[in-house]
Scaffold this motif. Structure first.
Motif, PDB file in Angstrom:
ATOM      1  N   ASP A  15       4.380  77.504 -52.852  1.00  0.00           N
ATOM      2  CA  ASP A  15       4.523  78.852 -53.417  1.00  0.00           C
ATOM      3  C   ASP A  15       5.865  79.074 -54.097  1.00  0.00           C
ATOM      4  O   ASP A  15       6.030  80.062 -54.820  1.00  0.00           O
ATOM      5  N   ASN A  16       6.810  78.154 -53.891  1.00  0.00           N
ATOM      6  CA  ASN A  16       8.177  78.432 -54.350  1.00  0.00           C
ATOM      7  C   ASN A  16       8.737  77.383 -55.313  1.00  0.00           C
ATOM      8  O   ASN A  16       9.943  77.306 -55.498  1.00  0.00           O
ATOM      9  N   GLU A  17       7.862  76.589 -55.931  1.00  0.00           N
ATOM     10  CA  GLU A  17       8.385  75.536 -56.808  1.00  0.00           C
ATOM     11  C   GLU A  17       8.961  76.103 -58.106  1.00  0.00           C
ATOM     12  O   GLU A  17       9.773  75.453 -58.751  1.00  0.00           O
ATOM     13  N   ASP A  18       8.561  77.308 -58.506  1.00  0.00           N
ATOM     14  CA  ASP A  18       9.108  77.896 -59.737  1.00  0.00           C
ATOM     15  C   ASP A  18      10.626  78.065 -59.656  1.00  0.00           C
ATOM     16  O   ASP A  18      11.308  78.052 -60.690  1.00  0.00           O
ATOM     17  N   TYR A  19      11.134  78.223 -58.444  1.00  0.00           N
ATOM     18  CA  TYR A  19      12.589  78.312 -58.287  1.00  0.00           C
ATOM     19  C   TYR A  19      13.244  77.033 -58.807  1.00  0.00           C
ATOM     20  O   TYR A  19      14.260  77.088 -59.505  1.00  0.00           O
ATOM     21  N   LEU A  20      12.669  75.896 -58.459  1.00  0.00           N
ATOM     22  CA  LEU A  20      13.195  74.609 -58.922  1.00  0.00           C
ATOM     23  C   LEU A  20      13.162  74.544 -60.445  1.00  0.00           C
ATOM     24  O   LEU A  20      14.157  74.170 -61.081  1.00  0.00           O
ATOM     25  N   PHE A  21      12.032  74.913 -61.044  1.00  0.00           N
ATOM     26  CA  PHE A  21      11.914  74.861 -62.502  1.00  0.00           C
ATOM     27  C   PHE A  21      12.929  75.779 -63.177  1.00  0.00           C
ATOM     28  O   PHE A  21      13.567  75.420 -64.171  1.00  0.00           O
ATOM     29  N   ASN A  22      13.063  76.975 -62.635  1.00  0.00           N
ATOM     30  CA  ASN A  22      13.994  77.942 -63.242  1.00  0.00           C
ATOM     31  C   ASN A  22      15.439  77.455 -63.137  1.00  0.00           C
ATOM     32  O   ASN A  22      16.230  77.630 -64.077  1.00  0.00           O
ATOM     33  N   GLN A  23      15.776  76.841 -61.999  1.00  0.00           N
ATOM     34  CA  GLN A  23      17.129  76.323 -61.830  1.00  0.00           C
ATOM     35  C   GLN A  23      17.404  75.165 -62.785  1.00  0.00           C
ATOM     36  O   GLN A  23      18.498  75.049 -63.350  1.00  0.00           O
ATOM     37  N   PRO A 100       9.158  69.928 -69.707  1.00  0.00           N
ATOM     38  CA  PRO A 100       7.938  69.483 -68.997  1.00  0.00           C
ATOM     39  C   PRO A 100       8.102  68.126 -68.325  1.00  0.00           C
ATOM     40  O   PRO A 100       7.578  67.898 -67.228  1.00  0.00           O
ATOM     41  N   ILE A 101       8.849  67.214 -68.976  1.00  0.00           N
ATOM     42  CA  ILE A 101       9.089  65.900 -68.375  1.00  0.00           C
ATOM     43  C   ILE A 101       9.962  66.041 -67.128  1.00  0.00           C
ATOM     44  O   ILE A 101       9.717  65.397 -66.103  1.00  0.00           O
ATOM     45  N   LEU A 102      10.989  66.893 -67.210  1.00  0.00           N
ATOM     46  CA  LEU A 102      11.862  67.099 -66.051  1.00  0.00           C
ATOM     47  C   LEU A 102      11.088  67.686 -64.876  1.00  0.00           C
ATOM     48  O   LEU A 102      11.302  67.296 -63.726  1.00  0.00           O
ATOM     49  N   TYR A 103      10.202  68.637 -65.152  1.00  0.00           N
ATOM     50  CA  TYR A 103       9.405  69.209 -64.063  1.00  0.00           C
ATOM     51  C   TYR A 103       8.624  68.104 -63.354  1.00  0.00           C
ATOM     52  O   TYR A 103       8.540  68.076 -62.114  1.00  0.00           O
ATOM     53  N   LYS A 128      19.627  69.745 -52.905  1.00  0.00           N
ATOM     54  CA  LYS A 128      19.981  70.876 -52.041  1.00  0.00           C
ATOM     55  C   LYS A 128      21.415  71.323 -52.301  1.00  0.00           C
ATOM     56  O   LYS A 128      21.683  72.523 -52.445  1.00  0.00           O
ATOM     57  N   SER A 129      22.343  70.355 -52.355  1.00  0.00           N
ATOM     58  CA  SER A 129      23.755  70.720 -52.534  1.00  0.00           C
ATOM     59  C   SER A 129      24.013  71.311 -53.914  1.00  0.00           C
ATOM     60  O   SER A 129      24.955  72.086 -54.106  1.00  0.00           O
ATOM     61  N   SER A 130      23.160  70.970 -54.898  1.00  0.00           N
ATOM     62  CA  SER A 130      23.315  71.514 -56.252  1.00  0.00           C
ATOM     63  C   SER A 130      22.531  72.806 -56.452  1.00  0.00           C
ATOM     64  O   SER A 130      22.454  73.326 -57.572  1.00  0.00           O
ATOM     65  N   ASN A 131      21.903  73.285 -55.375  1.00  0.00           N
ATOM     66  CA  ASN A 131      21.173  74.556 -55.407  1.00  0.00           C
ATOM     67  C   ASN A 131      19.938  74.519 -56.292  1.00  0.00           C
ATOM     68  O   ASN A 131      19.504  75.537 -56.826  1.00  0.00           O
ATOM     69  N   PHE A 132      19.332  73.336 -56.433  1.00  0.00           N
ATOM     70  CA  PHE A 132      18.072  73.254 -57.179  1.00  0.00           C
ATOM     71  C   PHE A 132      16.883  73.645 -56.294  1.00  0.00           C
ATOM     72  O   PHE A 132      15.817  73.981 -56.807  1.00  0.00           O
ATOM     73  N   LEU A 133      17.064  73.569 -54.983  1.00  0.00           N
ATOM     74  CA  LEU A 133      15.990  73.894 -54.050  1.00  0.00           C
ATOM     75  C   LEU A 133      16.344  75.157 -53.282  1.00  0.00           C
ATOM     76  O   LEU A 133      17.432  75.257 -52.706  1.00  0.00           O
ATOM     77  N   SER A 134      15.435  76.112 -53.254  1.00  0.00           N
ATOM     78  CA  SER A 134      15.651  77.329 -52.468  1.00  0.00           C
ATOM     79  C   SER A 134      15.359  77.040 -50.996  1.00  0.00           C
ATOM     80  O   SER A 134      14.656  76.070 -50.663  1.00  0.00           O
ATOM     81  N   SER A 466      -7.442  79.045 -53.953  1.00  0.00           N
ATOM     82  CA  SER A 466      -6.436  79.536 -54.893  1.00  0.00           C
ATOM     83  C   SER A 466      -7.103  80.074 -56.158  1.00  0.00           C
ATOM     84  O   SER A 466      -7.955  79.406 -56.751  1.00  0.00           O
ATOM     85  N   PRO A 467      -6.731  81.269 -56.598  1.00  0.00           N
ATOM     86  CA  PRO A 467      -7.293  81.806 -57.850  1.00  0.00           C
ATOM     87  C   PRO A 467      -6.835  81.026 -59.072  1.00  0.00           C
ATOM     88  O   PRO A 467      -7.405  81.166 -60.153  1.00  0.00           O
ATOM     89  N   GLU A 468      -5.801  80.187 -58.917  1.00  0.00           N
ATOM     90  CA  GLU A 468      -5.279  79.408 -60.037  1.00  0.00           C
ATOM     91  C   GLU A 468      -5.925  78.028 -60.143  1.00  0.00           C
ATOM     92  O   GLU A 468      -5.560  77.244 -61.018  1.00  0.00           O
ATOM     93  N   LEU A 469      -6.901  77.732 -59.266  1.00  0.00           N
ATOM     94  CA  LEU A 469      -7.421  76.371 -59.167  1.00  0.00           C
ATOM     95  C   LEU A 469      -7.889  75.806 -60.505  1.00  0.00           C
ATOM     96  O   LEU A 469      -7.613  74.663 -60.849  1.00  0.00           O
ATOM     97  N   THR A 470      -8.580  76.587 -61.294  1.00  0.00           N
ATOM     98  CA  THR A 470      -9.099  76.079 -62.566  1.00  0.00           C
ATOM     99  C   THR A 470      -8.296  76.560 -63.765  1.00  0.00           C
ATOM    100  O   THR A 470      -8.682  76.352 -64.906  1.00  0.00           O
ATOM    101  N   LYS A 471      -7.148  77.209 -63.508  1.00  0.00           N
ATOM    102  CA  LYS A 471      -6.333  77.719 -64.618  1.00  0.00           C
ATOM    103  C   LYS A 471      -5.180  76.784 -64.959  1.00  0.00           C
ATOM    104  O   LYS A 471      -4.689  76.763 -66.079  1.00  0.00           O
ATOM    105  N   THR A 472      -4.743  76.021 -63.972  1.00  0.00           N
ATOM    106  CA  THR A 472      -3.688  75.004 -64.152  1.00  0.00           C
ATOM    107  C   THR A 472      -2.560  75.510 -65.052  1.00  0.00           C
ATOM    108  O   THR A 472      -2.323  75.010 -66.138  1.00  0.00           O
ATOM    109  N   LYS A 473      -1.873  76.527 -64.550  1.00  0.00           N
ATOM    110  CA  LYS A 473      -0.783  77.118 -65.330  1.00  0.00           C
ATOM    111  C   LYS A 473       0.579  76.491 -65.035  1.00  0.00           C
ATOM    112  O   LYS A 473       1.594  76.963 -65.523  1.00  0.00           O
ATOM    113  N   ALA A 474       0.590  75.451 -64.218  1.00  0.00           N
ATOM    114  CA  ALA A 474       1.859  74.803 -63.890  1.00  0.00           C
ATOM    115  C   ALA A 474       2.574  74.388 -65.164  1.00  0.00           C
ATOM    116  O   ALA A 474       1.960  74.075 -66.178  1.00  0.00           O
ATOM    117  N   ARG A 475       3.901  74.331 -65.104  1.00  0.00           N
ATOM    118  CA  ARG A 475       4.692  74.209 -66.324  1.00  0.00           C
ATOM    119  C   ARG A 475       4.911  72.776 -66.811  1.00  0.00           C
ATOM    120  O   ARG A 475       5.540  72.564 -67.837  1.00  0.00           O
TER     121      ARG A 475
END
Length: 490
Positions: A15-23, A100-103, A128-134, A466-475
């Motif tokens: 549920d919280n991987e967007d934090y990694l992408f945003n960072q 997209p490659i970095l993700y 963790k030390s670089s604050n990429f993970l919440s 998951s309501p997103e199962l067939t939407k595949t909105k991952a970045r």
């Protein structure tokens, strides 16, 4: 390519991987401003882009990523500017081509952490030390890791699966010189057929730029008359020589004598009409290669010409005849019908589908009624059901386990030389094609089937609702498979 479905599952579960992408985006946009923008503002876009990639590889290296693996990753054809407006900013290029490659790179690390892969703990500590993970994502990952640890069989499946890419890279890169030496085999038939198969596997992992194919390119360009020929006993394992040449010419962007090639194909068309009473069933694979070759050359046969190729007496669709054809041939007939948009063939299609049902067993899919289970047969039946929107019919069959086993066995046996066994490398190619389908057909059936093989039932239960199962909105990237040709679409 073979990680796309896996990353879809992790994105649906976490549920919280967007934090990694945003960072990641925030960090690298800032770095572009600090390091790239001020120093390169007077350089052209290609120069800026190349230096941006080198900078990013350096940054990832400081986080603990393997430098050789990074070289492979950024050889991907996706990381090119061919489709980019030259007026774009370097920030925009980062968003489209690099992010997209970095993700994907970072999500793969998270998945490897779940199965205790080597050298991952150091990277996780740096993240963790670089604050990429919440904190929330760290807790999620720890709980998921504990859950997977309680299912040793699933953990082993997941570990073996994510090692496939590395095993293939190690095998082919170690044999890099042997692959390149194959270009000097004196027999052009062996040269093109074998290199065609090897090249298709290499390109499935986007490693084309790692190999020097200069001799092969020169041969295709300068010796058209030698390879623009057809050979007897053409099959999907034993592709027609001219087709191998045209496929590689297309892949390498080599310009050929179009008039000569088109005249050859038209002559081949007439020979097929004259030689066979029913080319569609008597020379299925040869006809398939001919149609694909005309597509490469943009040689559009008329409707009446296409109808002449597929006209077939009903007796050839009787069970007594269909049972003599291989499973892959049966599906190729259906593909040909789709390719040319054939009409009034419902009875023939149903007869083929009935025959295919007899090839599907709990152990796997057989190449003939009484034959062996093969990757080739499995791929074509899987693609057939994708093409016909009937993947649910295969839900009860565990096709992934046998496919992964074939990959491990054949990679172990693979020795790259002019004596390489065609069946072995063909089976390996089709096994990778099966994984491509499971990953790039982003339907409910395929995502859940992959999850059932790789993850505990608790994970499957959560993503299934998951309501997103067939939407595949991952970045990250979402490669697709063309329902008619089977080709990968970016």
């Amino acid at each position: 390519m073979i990680f796309q479905g896996l990353l879809n599952i992790s994105s649906l579960y976490l549920d919280n991987e967007d934090y990694l992408f945003n960072q990641l985006d925030h960090y690298f946009h800032e770095k572009i401003n600090e390091v790239i923008g001020t120093n390169l503002e007077n350089e052209d876009l290609n120069s800026q882009f190349n230096k941006l990639i080198e900078f990013i590889k350096s940054e990832l290296g400081t986080l603990g990523f393997n430098k050789q693996s990074l070289e492979f990753i950024f050889l991907d054809p996706f990381v090119e500017l061919d489709d980019i407006n030259q007026n774009s900013t370097i920030h925009h290029i980062y968003d489209l081509k690099i992010a997209p490659i970095l993700y994907e790179i970072f999500l793969e690390i998270l998945v490897k952490y779940l199965v205790d892969s080597d050298n991952v703990n150091r990277i996780m500590l740096n993240l963790k030390s670089s604050n990429f993970l919440s904190l929330e994502l760290i807790v999620e990952l720890k709980n998921l890791k504990d859950l997977i640890d309680s299912y040793p069989e699933k953990k082993e499946n997941l570990k073996k699966y994510i090692q496939i890419h590395t095993l293939f890279e190690d095998k082919l890169i170690l044999k890099k010189n042997r692959v390149e030496l194959l270009e000097d085999i004196p027999d052009p038939q062996e040269k093109l057929q074998l290199l065609y198969l090897i090249y298709r596997i290499i390109s499935a992992f986007h490693l084309e730029k790692k190999f020097d194919f200069s001799h092969l390119k020169g041969y295709i360009s300068d010796h058209l008359e030698e390879w623009l020929i057809t050979i007897p006993l053409v099959t999907l394992k034993n592709p027609d020589l001219y087709y191998c040449g045209l496929y590689l010419a297309d892949a390498f962007g080599i310009k050929l004598d179009e008039e000569k090639v088109k005249n050859f194909l038209l002559d081949l068309y007439e020979e097929g009409i004259d030689e066979f009473e029913a080319p569609l069933v008597q020379a299925t694979d040869g006809l398939y290669y001919l149609l694909k070759a005309t597509d490469y050359m943009k040689l559009w046969l008329t409707r009446s010409q296409l109808i002449r190729l597929i006209e077939t007496d009903p007796e050839y669709f009787q069970p007594s005849y269909l049972k003599t054809l291989e499973t892959s041939q049966l599906v190729v007939i259906l593909k040909i019908y789709n390719l040319i948009n054939a009409r009034n063939v419902e009875d023939n299609v149903n007869a083929i589908l009935d025959e295919l049902e007899l090839r599907i067993t709990p152990e796997g899919i057989k190449q003939s009624r009484d034959g062996f289970i093969t990757s080739e047969a499995t791929y074509y039946v899987l693609f057939c059901n994708y093409m016909r929107n009937s993947l649910d019919k295969l839900q009860e069959y565990n096709l992934l386990e046998s496919t992964v086993s074939i990959i491990y066995r054949n990679l172990e046996l693979l020795e790259v030389s002019e004596d390489t066994n065609f069946d072995l490398i063909s089976e390996l190619l089709y096994a990778f094609e099966i994984l491509k389908l499971f990953n790039c057909i982003e339907t409910r059936e395929m995502i859940i089937k992959l999850a059932e093989y790789l993850f505990p039932p608790e994970v499957v239960a959560k993503i299934s609702t998951s309501p997103e199962l067939t939407k595949t909105k991952a970045r990250f990237r979402h490669l697709k498979v063309n329902k008619v040709t089977g080709e990968t679409m970016y």
